[in-house]
Scaffold this motif. Structure first.
Motif, PDB file in Angstrom:
ATOM      1  N   LEU A 133     -70.431   9.258  -8.310  1.00 22.82           N
ATOM      2  CA  LEU A 133     -70.349  10.009  -9.565  1.00 22.82           C
ATOM      3  C   LEU A 133     -69.743  11.387  -9.348  1.00 22.82           C
ATOM      4  CD1 LEU A 133     -73.892   9.276 -11.087  1.00 22.82           C
ATOM      5  CD2 LEU A 133     -71.720   8.276 -11.816  1.00 22.82           C
ATOM      6  N   PRO A 134     -69.045  11.916 -10.348  1.00 27.72           N
ATOM      7  CA  PRO A 134     -68.625  13.322 -10.280  1.00 27.72           C
ATOM      8  C   PRO A 134     -69.858  14.216 -10.184  1.00 27.72           C
ATOM      9  CG  PRO A 134     -67.527  12.172 -12.073  1.00 27.72           C
ATOM     10  CD  PRO A 134     -68.594  11.248 -11.574  1.00 27.72           C
ATOM     11  N   LEU A 135     -69.711  15.387  -9.595  1.00 30.28           N
ATOM     12  CA  LEU A 135     -70.858  16.248  -9.329  1.00 30.28           C
ATOM     13  C   LEU A 135     -71.612  16.606 -10.604  1.00 30.28           C
ATOM     14  CD1 LEU A 135     -72.511  17.725  -7.264  1.00 30.28           C
ATOM     15  CD2 LEU A 135     -70.916  19.653  -7.408  1.00 30.28           C
ATOM     16  N   GLY A 136     -70.890  16.920 -11.679  1.00 32.62           N
ATOM     17  CA  GLY A 136     -71.552  17.278 -12.935  1.00 32.62           C
ATOM     18  C   GLY A 136     -72.395  16.143 -13.475  1.00 32.62           C
ATOM     19  N   ALA A 137     -71.854  14.936 -13.428  1.00 31.15           N
ATOM     20  CA  ALA A 137     -72.600  13.772 -13.909  1.00 31.15           C
ATOM     21  C   ALA A 137     -73.801  13.501 -13.023  1.00 31.15           C
ATOM     22  CB  ALA A 137     -71.681  12.548 -13.945  1.00 31.15           C
ATOM     23  N   LEU A 138     -73.646  13.703 -11.711  1.00 26.09           N
ATOM     24  CA  LEU A 138     -74.751  13.468 -10.785  1.00 26.09           C
ATOM     25  C   LEU A 138     -75.900  14.439 -11.061  1.00 26.09           C
ATOM     26  CD1 LEU A 138     -75.834  11.991  -8.283  1.00 26.09           C
ATOM     27  CD2 LEU A 138     -74.723  13.752  -6.879  1.00 26.09           C
ATOM     28  N   LYS A 139     -75.588  15.701 -11.315  1.00 23.39           N
ATOM     29  CA  LYS A 139     -76.626  16.679 -11.624  1.00 23.39           C
ATOM     30  C   LYS A 139     -77.356  16.305 -12.915  1.00 23.39           C
ATOM     31  CE  LYS A 139     -74.675  20.736  -9.286  1.00 23.39           C
ATOM     32  NZ  LYS A 139     -74.177  22.125  -9.473  1.00 23.39           N
ATOM     33  N   THR A 140     -76.614  15.823 -13.885  1.00 22.15           N
ATOM     34  CA  THR A 140     -77.230  15.401 -15.147  1.00 22.15           C
ATOM     35  C   THR A 140     -78.175  14.232 -14.928  1.00 22.15           C
ATOM     36  OG1 THR A 140     -75.278  16.130 -16.394  1.00 22.15           O
ATOM     37  CG2 THR A 140     -76.766  14.581 -17.480  1.00 22.15           C
ATOM     38  N   VAL A 141     -77.751  13.280 -14.103  1.00 19.40           N
ATOM     39  CA  VAL A 141     -78.596  12.125 -13.794  1.00 19.40           C
ATOM     40  C   VAL A 141     -79.895  12.579 -13.123  1.00 19.40           C
ATOM     41  CG1 VAL A 141     -78.790  10.087 -12.315  1.00 19.40           C
ATOM     42  CG2 VAL A 141     -76.725  10.453 -13.665  1.00 19.40           C
ATOM     43  N   PHE A 142     -79.790  13.514 -12.186  1.00 15.39           N
ATOM     44  CA  PHE A 142     -80.983  14.008 -11.500  1.00 15.39           C
ATOM     45  C   PHE A 142     -81.894  14.759 -12.469  1.00 15.39           C
ATOM     46  CE2 PHE A 142     -79.353  12.743  -7.485  1.00 15.39           C
ATOM     47  CZ  PHE A 142     -80.389  12.851  -6.568  1.00 15.39           C
ATOM     48  N   LEU A 143     -81.306  15.541 -13.357  1.00 15.58           N
ATOM     49  CA  LEU A 143     -82.103  16.317 -14.300  1.00 15.58           C
ATOM     50  C   LEU A 143     -82.861  15.399 -15.257  1.00 15.58           C
ATOM     51  CD1 LEU A 143     -82.830  19.155 -15.351  1.00 15.58           C
ATOM     52  CD2 LEU A 143     -80.841  19.012 -16.863  1.00 15.58           C
ATOM     53  N   VAL A 144     -82.132  14.486 -15.884  1.00 15.91           N
ATOM     54  CA  VAL A 144     -82.749  13.553 -16.838  1.00 15.91           C
ATOM     55  C   VAL A 144     -83.714  12.620 -16.115  1.00 15.91           C
ATOM     56  CG1 VAL A 144     -82.299  11.694 -18.472  1.00 15.91           C
ATOM     57  CG2 VAL A 144     -80.788  13.687 -18.409  1.00 15.91           C
ATOM     58  N   GLY A 145     -83.298  12.162 -14.949  1.00 20.34           N
ATOM     59  CA  GLY A 145     -84.131  11.248 -14.185  1.00 20.34           C
ATOM     60  C   GLY A 145     -85.454  11.864 -13.773  1.00 20.34           C
ATOM     61  N   ASN A 146     -85.433  13.126 -13.356  1.00 17.64           N
ATOM     62  CA  ASN A 146     -86.669  13.782 -12.938  1.00 17.64           C
ATOM     63  C   ASN A 146     -87.617  14.006 -14.111  1.00 17.64           C
ATOM     64  OD1 ASN A 146     -86.843  14.133 -10.117  1.00 17.64           O
ATOM     65  ND2 ASN A 146     -85.310  15.754 -10.164  1.00 17.64           N
ATOM     66  N   VAL A 147     -87.079  14.290 -15.280  1.00 12.70           N
ATOM     67  CA  VAL A 147     -87.945  14.439 -16.461  1.00 12.70           C
ATOM     68  C   VAL A 147     -88.597  13.101 -16.798  1.00 12.70           C
ATOM     69  CG1 VAL A 147     -87.997  14.946 -18.933  1.00 12.70           C
ATOM     70  CG2 VAL A 147     -86.638  16.386 -17.389  1.00 12.70           C
ATOM     71  N   ALA A 148     -87.824  12.020 -16.728  1.00 17.73           N
ATOM     72  CA  ALA A 148     -88.379  10.687 -16.988  1.00 17.73           C
ATOM     73  C   ALA A 148     -89.430  10.323 -15.946  1.00 17.73           C
ATOM     74  CB  ALA A 148     -87.258   9.646 -16.996  1.00 17.73           C
ATOM     75  N   LEU A 149     -89.167  10.671 -14.697  1.00 21.44           N
ATOM     76  CA  LEU A 149     -90.129  10.392 -13.624  1.00 21.44           C
ATOM     77  C   LEU A 149     -91.410  11.196 -13.813  1.00 21.44           C
ATOM     78  CD1 LEU A 149     -87.709  10.256 -10.573  1.00 21.44           C
ATOM     79  CD2 LEU A 149     -89.156   8.379 -11.372  1.00 21.44           C
ATOM     80  N   LEU A 150     -91.284  12.413 -14.341  1.00 22.84           N
ATOM     81  CA  LEU A 150     -92.478  13.224 -14.609  1.00 22.84           C
ATOM     82  C   LEU A 150     -93.356  12.540 -15.652  1.00 22.84           C
ATOM     83  CD1 LEU A 150     -94.178  15.756 -14.304  1.00 22.84           C
ATOM     84  CD2 LEU A 150     -92.659  16.894 -15.947  1.00 22.84           C
ATOM     85  N   ALA A 151     -92.735  12.016 -16.698  1.00 23.85           N
ATOM     86  CA  ALA A 151     -93.501  11.286 -17.716  1.00 23.85           C
ATOM     87  C   ALA A 151     -94.179  10.065 -17.104  1.00 23.85           C
ATOM     88  CB  ALA A 151     -92.583  10.873 -18.862  1.00 23.85           C
TER      89      ALA A 151
END
Length: 240
Positions: A67-85
Protein backbone atom coordinates in the motif's frame (compact mmCIF):
# COMPACT_ATOMS: atom_id res chain seq x y z
CA UNK A 1 -19.25 10.43 22.19
CA UNK A 2 -17.55 8.10 19.77
CA UNK A 3 -18.06 10.48 16.85
CA UNK A 4 -16.61 13.39 18.82
CA UNK A 5 -13.68 11.28 20.02
CA UNK A 6 -12.81 10.05 16.54
CA UNK A 7 -13.15 13.52 15.05
CA UNK A 8 -10.81 14.95 17.68
CA UNK A 9 -8.29 12.19 16.97
CA UNK A 10 -8.45 12.78 13.22
CA UNK A 11 -7.94 16.53 13.67
CA UNK A 12 -5.02 15.94 16.01
CA UNK A 13 -3.35 13.58 13.55
CA UNK A 14 -3.82 16.06 10.70
CA UNK A 15 -2.59 19.10 12.63
CA UNK A 16 0.38 17.37 14.24
CA UNK A 17 1.34 15.46 11.07
CA UNK A 18 1.63 12.28 13.14
CA UNK A 19 4.47 10.21 11.61
CA UNK A 20 3.31 6.80 12.92
CA UNK A 21 6.96 5.83 13.33
CA UNK A 22 6.37 2.20 14.25
CA UNK A 23 4.26 1.66 11.15
CA UNK A 24 7.26 2.83 9.13
CA UNK A 25 9.46 0.30 10.93
CA UNK A 26 6.99 -2.51 10.20
CA UNK A 27 6.92 -1.48 6.55
CA UNK A 28 10.72 -1.45 6.39
CA UNK A 29 10.81 -4.93 7.96
CA UNK A 30 8.38 -6.22 5.35
CA UNK A 31 10.46 -4.63 2.60
CA UNK A 32 13.62 -6.25 3.97
CA UNK A 33 11.97 -9.66 3.76
CA UNK A 34 10.63 -9.01 0.27
CA UNK A 35 13.95 -7.64 -0.99
CA UNK A 36 16.20 -10.11 0.81
CA UNK A 37 18.14 -7.37 2.61
CA UNK A 38 19.51 -7.38 6.16
CA UNK A 39 16.50 -7.39 8.50
CA UNK A 40 18.39 -6.14 11.54
CA UNK A 41 20.90 -3.90 9.82
CA UNK A 42 18.71 -0.91 8.90
CA UNK A 43 17.27 2.09 10.73
CA UNK A 44 14.37 4.27 9.57
CA UNK A 45 12.75 7.61 10.47
CA UNK A 46 14.51 10.62 11.96
CA UNK A 47 14.82 8.68 15.22
CA UNK A 48 16.85 5.93 13.49
CA UNK A 49 14.60 3.11 14.68
CA UNK A 50 15.74 -0.48 14.01
CA UNK A 51 13.76 -3.70 13.64
CA UNK A 52 13.13 -5.31 17.04
CA UNK A 53 10.63 -8.13 16.42
CA UNK A 54 11.39 -11.79 15.55
CA UNK A 55 11.68 -12.81 11.87
CA UNK A 56 8.17 -14.32 11.97
CA UNK A 57 6.72 -10.87 12.57
CA UNK A 58 8.69 -9.43 9.67
CA UNK A 59 7.17 -12.06 7.38
CA UNK A 60 3.69 -10.96 8.45
CA UNK A 61 4.63 -7.33 7.70
CA UNK A 62 5.29 -7.98 3.99
CA UNK A 63 1.72 -6.90 3.00
CA UNK A 64 2.42 -3.43 4.49
CA UNK A 65 4.65 -2.81 1.47
CA UNK A 66 1.73 -3.27 -0.93
CA UNK A 67 0.00 0.00 0.00
CA UNK A 68 1.05 3.63 -0.45
CA UNK A 69 2.23 5.12 2.84
CA UNK A 70 -0.82 7.37 3.27
CA UNK A 71 -3.22 4.49 2.75
CA UNK A 72 -1.21 2.29 5.11
CA UNK A 73 -1.41 4.89 7.89
CA UNK A 74 -5.16 5.15 7.38
CA UNK A 75 -5.52 1.38 7.62
CA UNK A 76 -3.55 1.35 10.88
CA UNK A 77 -5.57 4.23 12.31
CA UNK A 78 -8.98 2.78 11.44
CA UNK A 79 -7.85 -0.73 12.27
CA UNK A 80 -6.63 0.21 15.74
CA UNK A 81 -9.92 1.95 16.57
CA UNK A 82 -11.82 -1.16 15.47
CA UNK A 83 -9.48 -3.35 17.52
CA UNK A 84 -10.08 -1.14 20.56
CA UNK A 85 -13.82 -1.74 20.25
CA UNK A 86 -13.13 -5.47 19.96
CA UNK A 87 -10.91 -5.31 23.05
CA UNK A 88 -13.75 -3.70 25.01
CA UNK A 89 -16.10 -6.42 23.79
CA UNK A 90 -13.69 -9.19 24.77
CA UNK A 91 -13.07 -7.58 28.15
CA UNK A 92 -16.80 -7.64 28.84
CA UNK A 93 -16.91 -11.29 27.87
CA UNK A 94 -14.04 -12.03 30.25
CA UNK A 95 -15.89 -10.25 33.08
CA UNK A 96 -19.24 -11.85 32.20
CA UNK A 97 -20.86 -8.48 31.48
CA UNK A 98 -23.57 -7.94 28.86
CA UNK A 99 -22.56 -5.72 25.95
CA UNK A 100 -24.93 -3.15 24.52
CA UNK A 101 -24.06 -0.93 21.59
CA UNK A 102 -24.30 2.40 23.51
CA UNK A 103 -21.92 1.10 26.20
CA UNK A 104 -19.51 -0.30 23.62
CA UNK A 105 -19.36 3.02 21.74
CA UNK A 106 -18.97 5.11 24.91
CA UNK A 107 -16.27 2.86 26.36
CA UNK A 108 -14.35 2.90 23.07
CA UNK A 109 -14.60 6.69 22.88
CA UNK A 110 -13.14 7.09 26.38
CA UNK A 111 -10.56 4.30 26.16
CA UNK A 112 -9.12 5.86 23.01
CA UNK A 113 -7.53 8.58 25.18
CA UNK A 114 -5.96 6.28 27.75
CA UNK A 115 -2.18 6.63 27.51
CA UNK A 116 -1.32 3.08 26.34
CA UNK A 117 -4.07 3.12 23.71
CA UNK A 118 -3.41 6.69 22.61
CA UNK A 119 0.32 6.03 22.15
CA UNK A 120 -0.37 2.79 20.27
CA UNK A 121 -2.65 4.63 17.84
CA UNK A 122 -0.33 7.61 17.31
CA UNK A 123 2.76 5.46 16.80
CA UNK A 124 0.85 3.06 14.57
CA UNK A 125 1.70 0.00 16.67
CA UNK A 126 0.25 -3.52 16.77
CA UNK A 127 -0.27 -3.77 20.54
CA UNK A 128 -4.08 -3.76 20.31
CA UNK A 129 -4.00 -6.59 17.78
CA UNK A 130 -1.82 -8.67 20.10
CA UNK A 131 -4.02 -7.89 23.11
CA UNK A 132 -7.09 -9.00 21.17
CA UNK A 133 -5.39 -12.22 20.09
CA UNK A 134 -4.53 -13.07 23.69
CA UNK A 135 -7.87 -12.03 25.18
CA UNK A 136 -9.87 -13.82 22.48
CA UNK A 137 -7.93 -17.00 23.19
CA UNK A 138 -8.27 -16.74 26.98
CA UNK A 139 -12.04 -16.17 26.77
CA UNK A 140 -12.80 -19.10 24.45
CA UNK A 141 -14.87 -21.92 25.99
CA UNK A 142 -12.89 -24.51 27.99
CA UNK A 143 -11.84 -27.39 25.78
CA UNK A 144 -12.20 -25.43 22.54
CA UNK A 145 -10.13 -26.83 19.69
CA UNK A 146 -6.70 -25.19 19.53
CA UNK A 147 -7.24 -23.09 22.65
CA UNK A 148 -3.88 -21.49 23.42
CA UNK A 149 -2.79 -21.30 19.78
CA UNK A 150 -3.45 -17.56 19.45
CA UNK A 151 -1.43 -16.84 22.60
CA UNK A 152 1.54 -18.66 21.06
CA UNK A 153 1.21 -16.78 17.78
CA UNK A 154 1.07 -13.46 19.64
CA UNK A 155 4.26 -14.42 21.49
CA UNK A 156 5.88 -15.28 18.17
CA UNK A 157 5.12 -11.81 16.83
CA UNK A 158 6.26 -9.83 19.87
CA UNK A 159 7.85 -11.79 22.71
CA UNK A 160 6.01 -10.00 25.55
CA UNK A 161 2.76 -12.04 25.25
CA UNK A 162 4.76 -15.16 26.17
CA UNK A 163 4.06 -14.17 29.79
CA UNK A 164 0.57 -15.61 29.28
CA UNK A 165 2.05 -19.08 28.71
CA UNK A 166 3.34 -18.82 32.27
CA UNK A 167 -0.06 -17.55 33.37
CA UNK A 168 -1.75 -20.61 31.88
CA UNK A 169 0.69 -22.89 33.70
CA UNK A 170 0.09 -21.12 37.01
CA UNK A 171 -3.65 -21.55 36.52
CA UNK A 172 -3.15 -25.27 35.95
CA UNK A 173 -4.26 -25.04 32.32
CA UNK A 174 -1.40 -27.23 31.18
CA UNK A 175 -2.96 -28.33 27.89
CA UNK A 176 -3.54 -24.73 26.79
CA UNK A 177 -0.02 -23.77 27.84
CA UNK A 178 1.35 -26.68 25.81
CA UNK A 179 -0.60 -25.62 22.73
CA UNK A 180 0.60 -22.03 23.17
CA UNK A 181 4.22 -23.14 23.56
CA UNK A 182 3.95 -25.36 20.48
CA UNK A 183 2.47 -22.50 18.46
CA UNK A 184 5.29 -20.22 19.58
CA UNK A 185 7.91 -22.79 18.57
CA UNK A 186 6.11 -23.12 15.25
CA UNK A 187 6.51 -19.39 14.59
CA UNK A 188 10.23 -19.65 15.37
CA UNK A 189 10.63 -22.59 12.98
CA UNK A 190 8.69 -20.83 10.23
CA UNK A 191 10.90 -17.77 10.65
CA UNK A 192 13.99 -19.97 10.47
CA UNK A 193 12.70 -21.70 7.33
CA UNK A 194 11.99 -18.46 5.46
CA UNK A 195 14.76 -16.30 6.97
CA UNK A 196 17.50 -18.60 8.29
CA UNK A 197 20.21 -15.94 8.51
CA UNK A 198 17.98 -13.37 10.20
CA UNK A 199 16.73 -16.03 12.63
CA UNK A 200 20.23 -16.95 13.74
CA UNK A 201 21.06 -13.25 14.08
CA UNK A 202 17.94 -12.51 16.15
CA UNK A 203 17.91 -15.50 18.52
CA UNK A 204 21.66 -15.49 19.20
CA UNK A 205 22.31 -11.74 19.29
CA UNK A 206 19.56 -9.21 18.72
CA UNK A 207 17.13 -10.60 21.31
CA UNK A 208 19.67 -9.70 24.01
CA UNK A 209 20.17 -6.12 22.77
CA UNK A 210 17.46 -4.57 24.93
CA UNK A 211 18.65 -1.07 24.05
CA UNK A 212 17.19 -1.57 20.57
CA UNK A 213 13.67 -1.04 21.94
CA UNK A 214 14.57 2.13 23.88
CA UNK A 215 16.43 3.38 26.91
CA UNK A 216 15.31 2.11 30.31
CA UNK A 217 15.03 5.54 31.93
CA UNK A 218 12.66 7.27 29.49
CA UNK A 219 9.15 7.90 30.80
CA UNK A 220 7.63 5.75 28.06
CA UNK A 221 9.26 2.71 29.67
CA UNK A 222 6.81 1.53 32.33
CA UNK A 223 8.83 -1.53 33.35
CA UNK A 224 10.18 -1.99 36.89
CA UNK A 225 13.68 -1.30 35.58
CA UNK A 226 12.48 1.98 34.11
CA UNK A 227 10.85 2.94 37.41
CA UNK A 228 14.04 2.24 39.39
CA UNK A 229 16.19 4.07 36.83
CA UNK A 230 14.07 7.23 37.17
CA UNK A 231 13.88 7.05 40.97
CA UNK A 232 17.66 6.66 41.29
CA UNK A 233 18.45 9.07 38.42
CA UNK A 234 20.68 6.32 37.07
CA UNK A 235 20.51 5.33 33.40
CA UNK A 236 21.77 1.82 34.25
CA UNK A 237 20.52 0.89 37.73
CA UNK A 238 21.91 -2.63 37.46
CA UNK A 239 21.02 -5.04 40.27
CA UNK A 240 18.93 -2.37 42.03
Amino acid sequence: MLAVSLTALAVLCAVQHVPMADTLVYRAEGAAVANGSDLYGFTVTEWELPATYPPFAAILFVPTTWLPLGALKTVFLVGNVALLALLVRLSCRLAGLPVRAPFLCAATALALWLEPVFQTVLFGQINLALACLVLWDLTRPPGAVGKGFAVGVAAGIKLTPAVFIGYLLLRGRVREAGVAAAAFVGTVLLGALVLPGASVDFWTRRVFETGRVGKAWIVDNQSLQGLVARLLHDAQPGAA
